[in-house]
Design a protein around this motif. Sequence first.
Motif, PDB file in Angstrom:
ATOM      1  N   ARG A 127       0.432  -2.069  10.858  1.00 21.33           N
ATOM      2  CA  ARG A 127      -0.041  -2.694   9.616  1.00 21.33           C
ATOM      3  C   ARG A 127       1.039  -3.572   9.001  1.00 21.33           C
ATOM      4  O   ARG A 127       0.752  -4.627   8.435  1.00 21.33           O
ATOM      5  CB  ARG A 127      -0.477  -1.627   8.619  1.00 21.33           C
ATOM      6  CG  ARG A 127      -1.157  -2.181   7.376  1.00 21.33           C
ATOM      7  CD  ARG A 127      -2.556  -2.677   7.663  1.00 21.33           C
ATOM      8  NE  ARG A 127      -3.446  -1.578   8.001  1.00 21.33           N
ATOM      9  CZ  ARG A 127      -4.737  -1.723   8.266  1.00 21.33           C
ATOM     10  NH1 ARG A 127      -5.283  -2.918   8.247  1.00 21.33           N
ATOM     11  NH2 ARG A 127      -5.484  -0.675   8.570  1.00 21.33           N
ATOM     12  N   GLU A 128       2.284  -3.165   9.135  1.00 19.97           N
ATOM     13  CA  GLU A 128       3.388  -3.987   8.631  1.00 19.97           C
ATOM     14  C   GLU A 128       3.472  -5.301   9.401  1.00 19.97           C
ATOM     15  O   GLU A 128       3.711  -6.353   8.815  1.00 19.97           O
ATOM     16  CB  GLU A 128       4.699  -3.216   8.739  1.00 19.97           C
ATOM     17  CG  GLU A 128       4.768  -1.993   7.845  1.00 19.97           C
ATOM     18  CD  GLU A 128       5.924  -1.074   8.199  1.00 19.97           C
ATOM     19  OE1 GLU A 128       6.168  -0.118   7.425  1.00 19.97           O
ATOM     20  OE2 GLU A 128       6.581  -1.291   9.234  1.00 19.97           O
ATOM     21  N   PHE A 129       3.267  -5.214  10.715  1.00 21.81           N
ATOM     22  CA  PHE A 129       3.284  -6.430  11.536  1.00 21.81           C
ATOM     23  C   PHE A 129       2.156  -7.367  11.103  1.00 21.81           C
ATOM     24  O   PHE A 129       2.355  -8.581  10.968  1.00 21.81           O
ATOM     25  CB  PHE A 129       3.136  -6.080  13.014  1.00 21.81           C
ATOM     26  CG  PHE A 129       3.240  -7.269  13.927  1.00 21.81           C
ATOM     27  CD1 PHE A 129       4.461  -7.636  14.476  1.00 21.81           C
ATOM     28  CD2 PHE A 129       2.122  -8.039  14.224  1.00 21.81           C
ATOM     29  CE1 PHE A 129       4.565  -8.744  15.307  1.00 21.81           C
ATOM     30  CE2 PHE A 129       2.214  -9.141  15.050  1.00 21.81           C
ATOM     31  CZ  PHE A 129       3.441  -9.505  15.599  1.00 21.81           C
ATOM     32  N   VAL A 143      -5.665  -8.553   5.766  1.00 19.93           N
ATOM     33  CA  VAL A 143      -4.832  -7.539   6.425  1.00 19.93           C
ATOM     34  C   VAL A 143      -5.549  -6.192   6.533  1.00 19.93           C
ATOM     35  O   VAL A 143      -5.441  -5.504   7.546  1.00 19.93           O
ATOM     36  CB  VAL A 143      -3.492  -7.370   5.675  1.00 19.93           C
ATOM     37  CG1 VAL A 143      -2.622  -6.313   6.352  1.00 19.93           C
ATOM     38  CG2 VAL A 143      -2.746  -8.707   5.607  1.00 19.93           C
ATOM     39  N   TRP A 144      -6.287  -5.829   5.495  1.00 19.72           N
ATOM     40  CA  TRP A 144      -6.963  -4.521   5.492  1.00 19.72           C
ATOM     41  C   TRP A 144      -8.467  -4.607   5.747  1.00 19.72           C
ATOM     42  O   TRP A 144      -9.137  -3.592   5.846  1.00 19.72           O
ATOM     43  CB  TRP A 144      -6.709  -3.808   4.159  1.00 19.72           C
ATOM     44  CG  TRP A 144      -5.380  -3.121   4.104  1.00 19.72           C
ATOM     45  CD1 TRP A 144      -5.097  -1.829   4.467  1.00 19.72           C
ATOM     46  CD2 TRP A 144      -4.117  -3.690   3.710  1.00 19.72           C
ATOM     47  NE1 TRP A 144      -3.763  -1.558   4.307  1.00 19.72           N
ATOM     48  CE2 TRP A 144      -3.122  -2.674   3.835  1.00 19.72           C
ATOM     49  CE3 TRP A 144      -3.718  -4.939   3.244  1.00 19.72           C
ATOM     50  CZ2 TRP A 144      -1.787  -2.892   3.525  1.00 19.72           C
ATOM     51  CZ3 TRP A 144      -2.384  -5.163   2.946  1.00 19.72           C
ATOM     52  CH2 TRP A 144      -1.436  -4.153   3.080  1.00 19.72           C
ATOM     53  N   ASP A 145      -9.004  -5.813   5.810  1.00 13.01           N
ATOM     54  CA  ASP A 145     -10.444  -6.011   6.015  1.00 13.01           C
ATOM     55  C   ASP A 145     -11.287  -5.390   4.899  1.00 13.01           C
ATOM     56  O   ASP A 145     -12.433  -4.987   5.115  1.00 13.01           O
ATOM     57  CB  ASP A 145     -10.893  -5.431   7.368  1.00 13.01           C
ATOM     58  CG  ASP A 145     -10.241  -6.148   8.536  1.00 13.01           C
ATOM     59  OD1 ASP A 145     -10.094  -7.383   8.462  1.00 13.01           O
ATOM     60  OD2 ASP A 145      -9.865  -5.487   9.514  1.00 13.01           O
ATOM     61  N   ASP A 202       1.329  -2.746  -2.516  1.00 13.84           N
ATOM     62  CA  ASP A 202       2.694  -2.604  -3.037  1.00 13.84           C
ATOM     63  C   ASP A 202       3.550  -1.753  -2.115  1.00 13.84           C
ATOM     64  O   ASP A 202       4.723  -2.068  -1.873  1.00 13.84           O
ATOM     65  CB  ASP A 202       2.651  -1.978  -4.438  1.00 13.84           C
ATOM     66  CG  ASP A 202       1.734  -2.749  -5.371  1.00 13.84           C
ATOM     67  OD1 ASP A 202       1.946  -3.952  -5.528  1.00 13.84           O
ATOM     68  OD2 ASP A 202       0.811  -2.129  -5.910  1.00 13.84           O
ATOM     69  N   VAL A 203       2.973  -0.686  -1.594  1.00 14.45           N
ATOM     70  CA  VAL A 203       3.718   0.211  -0.699  1.00 14.45           C
ATOM     71  C   VAL A 203       4.137  -0.521   0.570  1.00 14.45           C
ATOM     72  O   VAL A 203       5.290  -0.444   1.003  1.00 14.45           O
ATOM     73  CB  VAL A 203       2.871   1.456  -0.346  1.00 14.45           C
ATOM     74  CG1 VAL A 203       3.531   2.251   0.778  1.00 14.45           C
ATOM     75  CG2 VAL A 203       2.677   2.331  -1.574  1.00 14.45           C
ATOM     76  N   HIS A 204       3.216  -1.254   1.168  1.00 12.70           N
ATOM     77  CA  HIS A 204       3.518  -1.941   2.416  1.00 12.70           C
ATOM     78  C   HIS A 204       4.464  -3.123   2.203  1.00 12.70           C
ATOM     79  O   HIS A 204       5.317  -3.392   3.058  1.00 12.70           O
ATOM     80  CB  HIS A 204       2.231  -2.395   3.098  1.00 12.70           C
ATOM     81  CG  HIS A 204       1.544  -1.301   3.858  1.00 12.70           C
ATOM     82  ND1 HIS A 204       0.766  -0.347   3.245  1.00 12.70           N
ATOM     83  CD2 HIS A 204       1.542  -0.982   5.180  1.00 12.70           C
ATOM     84  CE1 HIS A 204       0.292   0.496   4.147  1.00 12.70           C
ATOM     85  NE2 HIS A 204       0.749   0.129   5.335  1.00 12.70           N
ATOM     86  N   ILE A 205       4.331  -3.820   1.088  1.00  5.79           N
ATOM     87  CA  ILE A 205       5.269  -4.907   0.780  1.00  5.79           C
ATOM     88  C   ILE A 205       6.675  -4.329   0.615  1.00  5.79           C
ATOM     89  O   ILE A 205       7.665  -4.894   1.102  1.00  5.79           O
ATOM     90  CB  ILE A 205       4.847  -5.666  -0.492  1.00  5.79           C
ATOM     91  CG1 ILE A 205       3.609  -6.539  -0.217  1.00  5.79           C
ATOM     92  CG2 ILE A 205       5.998  -6.512  -1.022  1.00  5.79           C
ATOM     93  CD1 ILE A 205       3.863  -7.789   0.595  1.00  5.79           C
ATOM     94  N   SER A 206       6.769  -3.195  -0.063  1.00  8.69           N
ATOM     95  CA  SER A 206       8.065  -2.555  -0.258  1.00  8.69           C
ATOM     96  C   SER A 206       8.689  -2.157   1.070  1.00  8.69           C
ATOM     97  O   SER A 206       9.890  -2.381   1.313  1.00  8.69           O
ATOM     98  CB  SER A 206       7.895  -1.315  -1.147  1.00  8.69           C
ATOM     99  OG  SER A 206       9.120  -0.641  -1.308  1.00  8.69           O
ATOM    100  N   ARG A 207       7.889  -1.576   1.967  1.00 12.25           N
ATOM    101  CA  ARG A 207       8.393  -1.181   3.282  1.00 12.25           C
ATOM    102  C   ARG A 207       8.839  -2.399   4.087  1.00 12.25           C
ATOM    103  O   ARG A 207       9.863  -2.368   4.788  1.00 12.25           O
ATOM    104  CB  ARG A 207       7.313  -0.421   4.044  1.00 12.25           C
ATOM    105  CG  ARG A 207       7.015   0.972   3.498  1.00 12.25           C
ATOM    106  CD  ARG A 207       5.858   1.592   4.265  1.00 12.25           C
ATOM    107  NE  ARG A 207       5.548   2.934   3.765  1.00 12.25           N
ATOM    108  CZ  ARG A 207       4.465   3.612   4.123  1.00 12.25           C
ATOM    109  NH1 ARG A 207       3.593   3.074   4.984  1.00 12.25           N
ATOM    110  NH2 ARG A 207       4.239   4.822   3.640  1.00 12.25           N
ATOM    111  N   LEU A 208       8.056  -3.469   3.988  1.00  7.17           N
ATOM    112  CA  LEU A 208       8.389  -4.689   4.717  1.00  7.17           C
ATOM    113  C   LEU A 208       9.705  -5.278   4.219  1.00  7.17           C
ATOM    114  O   LEU A 208      10.562  -5.691   5.022  1.00  7.17           O
ATOM    115  CB  LEU A 208       7.246  -5.706   4.551  1.00  7.17           C
ATOM    116  CG  LEU A 208       7.246  -6.918   5.485  1.00  7.17           C
ATOM    117  CD1 LEU A 208       7.170  -6.479   6.943  1.00  7.17           C
ATOM    118  CD2 LEU A 208       6.074  -7.834   5.144  1.00  7.17           C
ATOM    119  N   ARG A 209       9.894  -5.260   2.914  1.00  6.80           N
ATOM    120  CA  ARG A 209      11.146  -5.769   2.345  1.00  6.80           C
ATOM    121  C   ARG A 209      12.355  -4.947   2.804  1.00  6.80           C
ATOM    122  O   ARG A 209      13.431  -5.484   3.059  1.00  6.80           O
ATOM    123  CB  ARG A 209      11.053  -5.761   0.817  1.00  6.80           C
ATOM    124  CG  ARG A 209      10.268  -6.939   0.255  1.00  6.80           C
ATOM    125  CD  ARG A 209      10.115  -6.814  -1.230  1.00  6.80           C
ATOM    126  NE  ARG A 209       9.757  -8.086  -1.839  1.00  6.80           N
ATOM    127  CZ  ARG A 209       9.106  -8.213  -2.986  1.00  6.80           C
ATOM    128  NH1 ARG A 209       8.744  -7.124  -3.649  1.00  6.80           N
ATOM    129  NH2 ARG A 209       8.838  -9.405  -3.472  1.00  6.80           N
TER     130      ARG A 209
END
Length: 225
Positions: free
Chosen positions: A156-158, A181-183, A194-201
């Motif tokens: 999902r991050e990719f 991204v999530w359909d 927000d969680v995934h953006i944070s992980r990506l950063r």
Amino acid sequence: MRVLLIEDDQTVRNFVAKGLSEAGHLVEQAADGKQGLALACQDKFDVIILDRMLPGGVEGLHILETLRREGNLTPVLLLSALADVDEKVAGLKAGGDDYVSKPFSFSELQARLEALVRRNRNEAQPLTKLSVGDLEIDLLSRAVRRGGQKIDLQPREFRLLEFLMRHTGQVVTRTMLLEGVWDYHFDPQTNVIDVHISRLRQKIDKPFEHALVHTVRNAGYMLQE
């Protein structure tokens, strides 16, 4: 580029053909709809200039609809004196790629043709790699590197990073991310983005000197060098 010009007005036809030939393009001409449809079906062109109103019992939209129905995806620029919005919409819905109203500027016509051909060639050769600054992703191997350093991302991050990179320099809204991204076609009112953006950063920005993922207040996010 190789151009098929289907236009019954001899003055317009000669003017356009002369200008395109002088610019180094090859131009095949048809003066009526029947001849134009035959040429479009039997030969290969980079782009077609098509008048809406044609003699010969075969008008412009019929040619366009026939080509699309038979799977011919050659870019078509409609050139017509029918300039109101409804006529333009009808032409585009029938499968046209662009619409120029008469009278027209030749320089604009040429620029639009060249843009259609470029876009068509890009679509015919799908991208396999994306890059922004020193960040690169390989869409086939799913490898991600920044500054030559390999970065491991969850699926999902990719997908999130790929979406952001395909919209580099643009504000990407929450709605765009949910759908792309999530359909999701609704907002589930969770903090999943927000969680995934944070992980990506944490993975692509924190270990490096400057950030690529930026928050645009009250709008969304932007990936920018």
